[in-house]
Design a protein around this motif. Structure first.
Motif, PDB file in Angstrom:
ATOM      1  N   MET A 142       0.827  -1.320  -0.076  1.00  0.00           N
ATOM      2  CA  MET A 142       0.041   0.261   0.055  1.00  0.00           C
ATOM      3  C   MET A 142       0.777   1.192   0.180  1.00  0.00           C
ATOM      4  O   MET A 142       0.750   2.351  -0.731  1.00  0.00           O
ATOM      5  CB  MET A 142      -1.020   0.088   1.311  1.00  0.00           C
ATOM      6  CG  MET A 142      -2.233  -1.097   1.110  1.00  0.00           C
ATOM      7  SD  MET A 142      -2.796  -1.453   2.824  1.00  0.00           S
ATOM      8  CE  MET A 142      -2.753   0.199   3.486  1.00  0.00           C
ATOM      9  N   HIS A 173       1.281   1.575  -4.040  1.00  0.00           N
ATOM     10  CA  HIS A 173       0.039   2.594  -4.231  1.00  0.00           C
ATOM     11  C   HIS A 173       0.373   4.022  -3.820  1.00  0.00           C
ATOM     12  O   HIS A 173      -0.183   5.012  -4.593  1.00  0.00           O
ATOM     13  CB  HIS A 173      -1.238   1.969  -3.376  1.00  0.00           C
ATOM     14  CG  HIS A 173      -1.475   0.808  -4.193  1.00  0.00           C
ATOM     15  ND1 HIS A 173      -2.578   0.638  -4.950  1.00  0.00           N
ATOM     16  CD2 HIS A 173      -1.459  -0.562  -3.701  1.00  0.00           C
ATOM     17  CE1 HIS A 173      -2.907  -0.556  -5.318  1.00  0.00           C
ATOM     18  NE2 HIS A 173      -2.152  -1.188  -4.417  1.00  0.00           N
ATOM     19  N   ILE A 227      -4.565   7.499  -0.429  1.00  0.00           N
ATOM     20  CA  ILE A 227      -5.473   6.752  -1.586  1.00  0.00           C
ATOM     21  C   ILE A 227      -6.756   6.562  -0.725  1.00  0.00           C
ATOM     22  O   ILE A 227      -6.748   6.466   0.411  1.00  0.00           O
ATOM     23  CB  ILE A 227      -4.590   5.475  -1.936  1.00  0.00           C
ATOM     24  CG1 ILE A 227      -4.182   4.626  -0.417  1.00  0.00           C
ATOM     25  CG2 ILE A 227      -3.313   5.649  -2.793  1.00  0.00           C
ATOM     26  CD1 ILE A 227      -3.732   3.312  -0.712  1.00  0.00           C
ATOM     27  N   VAL A 236      -9.068   1.073  -1.868  1.00  0.00           N
ATOM     28  CA  VAL A 236      -8.079   0.407  -2.756  1.00  0.00           C
ATOM     29  C   VAL A 236      -7.359  -0.541  -1.811  1.00  0.00           C
ATOM     30  O   VAL A 236      -6.827  -1.518  -1.984  1.00  0.00           O
ATOM     31  CB  VAL A 236      -6.782   1.528  -3.395  1.00  0.00           C
ATOM     32  CG1 VAL A 236      -5.810   0.850  -3.687  1.00  0.00           C
ATOM     33  CG2 VAL A 236      -7.784   2.453  -4.088  1.00  0.00           C
TER      34      VAL A 236
END
Lengths: 290, 303
Positions: free
Chosen positions: A147, A151, A181, A185
């Protein structure tokens, strides 16, 4: 307020200690409570999520001084098996009054361990203060790593704080908010075991706390048990914690209740789904709750 | 109950001596003050025998006596239990009774050697004479270390077949672990007392408390650290709390990346890890009342 469990009182609170607030996740409640309890002998050690071998990989540790406690400040969004030390704390650390912080599932494990001490010899009566945190879900370390690095395109070594709030997962570096984010997600990285969890605000803790419901820099605190009430009131009296009424606080308990309801109804539906009643050809999966 | 009575006598006796000495300290009190000798034991020992105690027996099969030591490790708590709630009617180590009598609760320690006729007879007698059969400890529940027996040892080399008692008789309640903890045994004894002698509310509590342990008994006689994988992780239930690692008596379970890692060669198959796991069984009815139940236990265990 079915999903918020039983509580004696609820407060908007934060630490009364600037040092703690400087590096705390929100109101610094857990660190302040344990620091006060350590200083006054309510506990003689606390099991907390300390720093691990890699950045933001928590490792359970036993803090017996306020300095050690400070090393564990701030939330790490990964699994810290704090219960793993609960017996060791009474053995090689020789603790008689243990403080432990944990997610709702960990607090459930503490209570199960106190009533069904299958392998926890002489531990049940040594749990002095169990502080629970609000928890929607948790991430295995590799999930968190992805993450942050993939991301959020941030090197995890440079991260100074991570935060989940207002529907977003935010990563901070020295320069401030570096990347955000949507929580959506992150869902695929959640630990599967979290999807059968039926507790959002640590209903079985002595005190439970989390950021939801109160403005930035504050925490919502539920005081639940007699032990929790005694410790919290003394901490407030001694100035370690500043507590104010929840009346009129926005977004307030409504939001806590909304999120609790969301989590628990979703997970109840998942538990129901696991029985595979719609698919007679599939055998049911195991349900841990009786 | 020879040894046991002696044990009680010894304990009470010691107190008498200690307190007597304090009262008679020379030189502390003025000579003309009358030192009133306090009666140490105000009531005769068995003034009001509790009529509705339950009867409990400890049946020793092939085990190491560790489970019994655990029971005794309730220390003064054991005396409270024996004073108020249960009579120990059979216990080869502590009570002088040779034949397995009728009893409410049989705590069976150890697995059964099927090559030994006497053991086979005793486990059958236990089932016939006990209302509730409790498998006490890993060996009785799951075989534990006796699972690794293969005979050839002195002084009974022909003894090689050992079975958990659940493979031979119907078992009602399991207390897994090696050794089971004094507090767990105490809780089961108290709950058995409430179940058999309590009011409706107490019966309901005892039933709720004992149900998971009865479910374990119904689930079978095989346990292993692998259960954490097959029944918890494989089923998508593990929350990574670390309970399993805390309770493993041989440290075969460690937590790696938030999940249990089992060293299977070390595992002795006692069943503690799985039974302690909050995702093996969890009762909101029982655990949600932890505060009142803990207070209740504290209250009834007062001597």
């Amino acid at each position: 307020m079915e999903y918020l469990g039983q509580y004696k009182a609820v407060y908007k609170a934060k630490s009364g200690c600037e040092d703690i607030l400087a590096k705390s996740q929100d109101g610094g409640i857990v660190t302040s409570m344990f620091a006060y309890a350590l200083e006054t002998g309510i506990i003689d050690g606390a099991i907390v999520a300390g720093p691990g071998s890699e950045p933001y990989k928590p490792e359970p540790m036993i803090a017996t001084t306020v300095e050690e406690l400070f090393e564990a400040r701030g939330t790490k969004y990964s699994i810290s098996p704090n219960l793993a030390l609960i017996k060791e704390a009474t053995r090689s650390y020789g603790l008689d009054k243990i403080g432990i912080v944990g997610t709702p599932c960990q607090i459930q494990a503490v209570r199960k361990g106190q009533l069904y001490p299958i392998g926890l010899r002489d531990v049940p009566d040594k749990i002095a203060l169990a502080i629970g945190i609000f928890c929607m879900e948790n991430f295995p370390y590799q999930g968190l790593f992805q993450m942050v690095e993939d991301h959020c395109a941030t090197k995890i070594d440079n991260v100074t704080k991570m935060d989940i709030g207002k529907g977003k997962f935010s990563v901070y570096t020295e320069r401030g908010v570096n990347s955000q984010i949507p929580l959506k997600v992150t869902h695929k990285y959640e630990q599967p075991g979290c999807h059968v969890c039926l507790d959002y605000v640590s209903n079985m803790a002595d005190i439970s706390t989390g950021s939801v419901g109160t403005p930035d820099g504050w925490s919502t605190v539920f005081v639940r048990s007699a032990a929790g009430e005694a410790a919290f009131n003394k901490a407030v009296e001694a100035g370690w914690i500043i507590a104010e009424s929840m009346d009129g606080v926005k977004p307030g308990l409504e939001l806590v209740e909304k999120l609790a309801t969301e989590k628990i109804t979703k997970n109840q539906a998942y538990l129901e789904h696991r029985l595979h009643k719609d698919h007679p050809a599939l055998k049911p999966l195991r349900n841990p709750y009786i | 109950m020879g040894l046991l009575d002696k044990l009680k006598g010894l304990l009470f006796g010691n107190e008498t001596v200690r307190e007597g000495k304090q009262d008679a300290k020379p030189g502390v009190k003025p000579a003309d003050t009358k030192v009133e000798q306090k009666p140490i034991i105000t009531k005769p020992k068995e003034e009001k025998p509790v009529a509705d105690k339950i009867t409990v027996g400890h049946v020793h099969m092939s085990g190491c006596t560790g489970c019994l030591v655990s029971l005794a490790d309730n220390y003064e708590g054991l005396l409270t239990i024996l004073d108020k709630y249960a009579d120990l009617v059979y216990c080869l180590t502590l009570a002088d009774v040779r034949k397995i009598p009728k009893m409410d609760v049989a705590l069976v320690e150890g697995s059964v050697c099927i090559n030994d006729e006497c053991s086979m007879e005793e486990i059958l007698e236990t089932r016939e004479n006990a209302t509730i059969v409790v498998a006490l400890g890993g060996c009785a529940c799951y075989g534990n270390t006796t699972r690794f027996c293969r005979g050839g040892q002195q002084n009974q080399p022909q003894h090689e077949g050992f079975l958990p008692i659940g493979d031979l008789i119907k078992v009602d309640v399991y207390i897994p672990g090696c050794a089971p903890t004094p507090q767990q045994i105490r809780n089961v004894c108290l709950m058995a007392y409430l179940l058999l002698k309590g009011n409706d509310e107490q019966k309901a509590l005892a039933t709720a408390y004992l149900t998971p342990l009865m479910n374990l008994a119904a689930a079978g006689t095989e346990a292993c650290g692998c259960d954490l994988m097959t029944e918890v992780i494989n089923q998508g239930l593990c929350c990574g709390c670390g309970s399993c690692a805390a309770v493993c008596p041989v440290r075969a379970v460690t937590m790696q990346f938030g999940k249990p890692q089992i060293e299977r060669d070390l595992c002795i198959k006692c069943g503690a890890c799985y039974a302690q796991c909050p995702r093996s069984f969890f009762s909101f009815d029982v655990c949600g009342q932890y505060e009142s139940i803990t207070n209740l236990i504290g209250e009834v265990m007062k001597p």
